[in-house]
Design an enzyme around this catalytic site. Structure first.
Site, PDB file in Angstrom:
ATOM      1  N   GLY A 116     -27.636  22.731 -24.778  1.00  0.00           N
ATOM      2  CA  GLY A 116     -28.652  22.379 -24.005  1.00  0.00           C
ATOM      3  C   GLY A 116     -28.177  21.096 -23.437  1.00  0.00           C
ATOM      4  N   CYS A 139     -38.543  54.870 -13.014  1.00  0.00           N
ATOM      5  CA  CYS A 139     -38.242  55.071 -14.301  1.00  0.00           C
ATOM      6  C   CYS A 139     -39.641  55.133 -15.336  1.00  0.00           C
ATOM      7  CB  CYS A 139     -36.998  54.311 -14.933  1.00  0.00           C
ATOM      8  SG  CYS A 139     -37.551  52.618 -15.440  1.00  0.00           S
ATOM      9  N   CYS A 194     -37.713  48.459 -11.575  1.00  0.00           N
ATOM     10  CA  CYS A 194     -37.213  47.528 -12.632  1.00  0.00           C
ATOM     11  C   CYS A 194     -36.303  46.458 -11.884  1.00  0.00           C
ATOM     12  CB  CYS A 194     -36.250  48.417 -13.334  1.00  0.00           C
ATOM     13  SG  CYS A 194     -37.174  49.410 -14.686  1.00  0.00           S
TER      14      CYS A 194
END
Lengths: 295, 276, 386
Positions: free
Chosen positions: A39, A252, A273
């Site tokens: 991080g 889908c 998607c």
């Protein structure tokens, strides 16, 4: 035609991976440091590459510095293998390395991505390289680099939390769409780039390594494998992913992947998607390897 | 706890290197500028103890070094010489100048509250009044909005700001902002409250009301207060003991009653007579 | 309703590149393509006639290579910052051999040298090729100009070579010897930092790093920021001790024999700004008040760049005003044109998901607002019924 173009257009002489070895070395040193301190934003020298600033130069520098001859790479832009941006980066990496590109996330050792974590489960040994525009989650309210570094060093995140509090007070919920701040390894708050909030749980304790390259801002940061990634949220106003009730992918019928809207005439939406490889696999299509300029 | 909560030990702050003349322990000058090297002694050898639960006054004209002293007590700047010792922090009186940045931040968040003359030094004007209070609780690790709003709401109610919690601080009047500052300074139950001219610039009626609220808080929470003021009537109302600062030095110390009725130093006599 | 995934991005991309060449070669209706010279001749012409553009490209790229810069200029259809980007990204693939030795300013083969601090300076003032005192009439007669003929006229008018140039000591060095120049606030650095090899670190990057960042800065941004300080958002208003343009040898230490060797020559513009004024006085006690310096340099003849850089060097050393030109992070994070151009242009990329996320938040917030409005109107209706 492709061959002729390569002769006439591409710069003729450059080392494998384009970058000079000195620069690759300095990028690798920054990556190692970033992996050691999850991080933490490591400053590094970010020289120009033949992709414009803001178009993924930082991610490209990482990929070109770590790629080896056996690596198979995948490039997606907002989840899509085929956008011009993804094609362009795939062409760049392919041209300067000759490595094979793939659309199949399972077969890729390096996945360079903008704004999306692949939906398919990641595995140990895989590296996701995310292109980052703003490496510092505190830049929202603290414009000075010197001050925000100090805040990170002291773990002083009260003002960031205050921003979330004010958002709840003003709007009833935390109104941050993308670049949702996450706590990594319980120590540093990190900007996960403009991935949808949907993707953040997939980063938590992932077996894969996430590397973030911010070329213009000259920072590299990392989420090592099996590291906790916790999106900031309150006990009584927890973090929430995007709401997708009642939506399914038009192609889908998936309801368990992040869906992107397609605007229709008259202002209606359809949903598909955002991860095109995931969508195609669900439809039984084969995810083929890709030359960088195939169609 | 019998000992003091804060001790200032020969605090000095100088601008310039100083010379043999002005570094000498017995150096005295009319102004705070060394006649030989031009070094400015904003503070010189200031010492005092503040006892738990006490309201301790620091009086002086503008330029006497009062705000510099508050900045040092609040760690906004370091003294050139001398030390501040805090009792509540660890075992016994501990000097803070060797504290790490994190430790100092801890002290500022939990042990010491500060109210500045200018609210902008403490408050974010674009943030709600409640947010300015809640921020201190967030720094303390609270992550429950309902709970924090309960505490901050009570605090603001006490400060007669009921119903104003979600207004942006910049839209509030000066007197209200000052009360938001006080609520913010008190929300983590510090043991010491620093007040730097908390009522200067407010209307007389608002001034009286604010001082009254501070007195209520003091009675309710029993914390030590260091009150910096140039106003003897404020001092008489609030404090029992005080020091008088002139050109960075303590010229007199004692109870407020003594200082006002029987001032010894000519400067105190001048200040008191001009105030009455 | 059918839906087909948008594909064929590669075809579109290739076609875009073809169209770019079509445009570059004059296909967009800019004269007779048959009559166009070979591109290598166009590059030659750029090198000869577009001196300022080529110099600017090299300066912003931080890469001295006139012919490559001219090629980039042709490739970019005259877009200078795009050309410097092309040049700079080539730089990343090249190895670093050896840092050059400091330039000996006094030994510059001077093309132009002026001082605005003194009427006369040792070695003299040379106006050289400058547009400073030209009248900016549009010279329509250029349409009829024949270069070779005009060039021989010019040579005749200028007369022959005056022989060797006199010695030209650097003006500020003379002032320094007279004890008039203050010590820089930061101690001198052993080796200059190279920001292409070490990252910039805030709050205070070393001066060499600042100078390098400024030297590669975008011309317009340098100019604009410097102007802001001159005009009043700051107080650095220098007197030019000296501005000189000319050629200097590039020297490196021989790797084996440890002696300096010349490996080439570059044209440079150098500017020494003398910064003074009551606001700048920092001397205390018995010290005399001295003058501060700001330094600017550019590849090629790029005078505004060098002067602007000298001003900004002064601003960043002083940092005494709250204007933008004195703000270290503001200046150094926004001075690079390749970075700013790229990031502004990146907005053309898809941000579908970001926008979807914004819409998702918007819908949620508006739904809550509608609910609140409904509740309020129900309450009002109730009141009215009572």
């Amino acid at each position: 035609m492709t061959e002729m173009q390569a002769q006439t257009r591409e710069a003729p002489a450059y080392p494998y991976g384009y970058l000079d070895e000195f620069m690759k070395g300095s990028v690798r040193v920054a990556i190692l440091k970033a992996v050691c301190i999850p991080g933490y934003q490591v400053p590094y020298v970010s020289e120009e590459v033949p992709i414009a600033r803001g178009y993924g130069s930082g991610g490209l520098q990482i990929t070109l510095s770590i790629i080896g001859r056996e690596d198979r790479f995948k490039v997606i832009d907002e989840g899509d293998d085929e956008t011009v941006n993804a094609q362009n980066l795939r062409r760049m990496i392919g041209t300067v390395t000759g490595n094979v590109a793939t659309r199949d996330p399972a077969r890729a050792t390096i996945i360079q991505s903008r704004h999306k974590v692949p939906e398919a489960p990641l595995a140990e040994g895989q590296i996701v390289v995310l292109q980052s525009a703003f490496p510092d989650a505190l830049r929202f309210f603290e414009r000075s680099e010197a001050v925000s570094r100090q805040m990170h060093a002291e773990g002083d995140y009260a003002k960031l939390w205050l921003r979330l509090y004010e958002s709840v007070i003003d709007h009833g919920e935390i109104m941050i769409g993308g670049r949702y701040p996450v706590m990594v390894g319980g120590r540093y708050v990190l900007d996960p780039t403009h991935v949808p909030r949907w993707d953040l749980p997939m980063m938590d304790n992932s077996p894969a390594l996430f590397l973030f390259g911010a070329g213009r801002e000259k920072r590299i940061y990392a989420i090592p494998p099996y590291t906790s990634v916790v999106p900031l949220g309150f006990d009584d106003h927890p973090f929430r992913v995007e709401q997708q009730e009642g939506r399914a992918c038009l192609l889908c019928q998936s309801t368990d992947s992040f869906l992107a809207p397609v605007l229709r005439m008259g202002g209606a939406y359809d949903w598909v998607c955002s991860d095109t490889a995931y969508c195609r696999a669900r439809r039984g299509e084969e995810l083929e390897d890709a030359q960088w300029l195939d169609q | 706890m019998a000992g003091p909560v804060i001790r200032a030990e020969r605090l000095s702050l100088r601008h310039g290197k100083g010379c043999a003349l002005c570094h000498a322990p017995d150096f005295v000058a009319e102004t705070n500028i060394c006649p030989q090297c031009g070094t400015v002694w904003a503070l010189r050898d200031v010492s005092f103890d503040v006892m738990p639960g006490e309201v301790f006054g620091i009086v002086g004209e503008s330029g006497a070094g009062k705000s510099t002293l508050i900045d040092i007590l609040d760690f906004a700047r370091d003294p050139s010489d001398g030390a501040i010792l805090y009792a509540p922090w660890k075992e016994g009186l501990v000097p803070v100048h060797d504290a790490t940045a994190q430790e100092r931040r801890y002290l500022r968040s939990f042990e010491i509250g500060v109210v500045h003359q200018n609210p902008r030094r403490n408050l974010m004007m674009g943030v709600s009044a409640g947010g300015n209070v809640v921020e201190r609780m967030l720094a303390a690790g609270n992550r429950h909005i309902g709970e924090m709003r309960g505490v901050a709401g009570d605090m603001l109610d006490h400060m007669e700001l009921a119903g104003r919690m979600d207004l942006k601080t910049g839209t509030l009047s000066m007197g209200m902002r000052q009360r938001v500052q006080i609520a913010r300074a008190l929300v983590n139950s510090p043991k010491v409250l620093l007040l730097d001219e908390p009522t200067t610039g407010l209307d007389l009626s608002v001034q009286a009301r604010t001082l009254d609220l501070i007195r209520q808080v003091h009675r309710r929470l029993g914390l030590a207060i260091i009150l910096v003021t140039h106003d003897w009537s404020v001092l008489r109302l609030m404090a029992r003991r005080a020091i008088v600062l002139k050109a960075g030095r303590v010229v007199e110390r004692g109870t407020v009653a003594q200082l006002m009725e029987d001032p010894q130093a000519p400067y105190t006599q001048l200040l008191v007579s001009s105030a009455l | 309703m059918g839906y087909s995934v948008v594909r064929g991005g590669a075809e579109a991309m290739q076609a875009a590149e073809e169209m770019l060449d079509f445009a570059r070669l004059g296909g967009l209706d800019r004269g007779d393509a048959e009559a166009a010279p070979p591109t290598s001749e166009v590059i030659d012409m750029m090198l000869r006639s577009q001196r300022s553009a080529v110099d600017r490209i090299m300066a912003e790229a931080g890469f001295y290579a006139p012919r490559l810069a001219a090629t980039a200029l042709v490739q970019a259809e005259g877009d200078a910052i795009e050309a410097s980007f092309i040049l700079r990204s080539l730089r990343a693939s090249l190895p670093r051999i050896e840092p050059a030795l400091p330039v000996e300013v006094a030994k510059m083969r001077v093309l132009r040298r002026i001082s605005s601090a003194f009427k006369e300076v040792p070695g003299g003032q040379y106006l050289g090729p400058t547009r400073d005192y030209t009248l900016r009439f549009l010279r329509r007669a250029l349409e009829d100009e024949l270069p070779a003929a005009r060039l021989s006229e010019v040579i005749a008018a200028l007369g022959g070579d005056d022989g060797a140039l006199p010695e030209m000591p650097r003006v500020v060095e003379m002032l320094r010897e007279m004890g008039l120049i203050s010590q820089p606030p930061e101690p001198p650095e052993e080796e200059p930092v190279d920001i292409t090899m070490q990252p910039l670190r805030f709050p205070r990057p070393p001066r060499s790093a600042r100078l390098q960042a400024l030297a590669r800065g975008e011309t317009g941004m340098l100019n604009g920021l410097a102007y802001s300080s001159l005009r009043g958002y700051g107080h650095v208003h220098p007197t030019l001790g000296e501005l000189r343009v000319g050629a200097v040898p590039v020297r490196v230490k021989h790797p084996q024999w440890d002696v300096p060797v010349d490996i080439g020559e570059v044209t440079l513009t150098l500017c020494d700004g003398i910064i003074s004024g009551v606001a700048m006085v920092t001397a205390t006690g018995d010290e005399d008040i001295r003058l501060d310096l700001g330094f600017g340099a550019s590849f090629g003849q790029q005078e505004a760049r060098a002067i602007s850089m000298a001003i900004l060097d002064g601003c960043l050393a002083e940092g005494t005003s709250d204007g933008p030109a004195d703000d270290m992070e503001f200046v150094l994070y926004h001075i690079d044109g390749i970075e700013s151009l790229g990031f502004v242009e990146h907005l053309k990329q898809p941000h579908y998901m970001l926008f979807a996320s914004v819409m998702d938040r918007l819908a949620g917030a508006n739904a809550r607002r509608a609910e609140a409005r409904d509740a309020e109107s129900r309450a009002n209706t109730g009141e009215m019924a009572e």
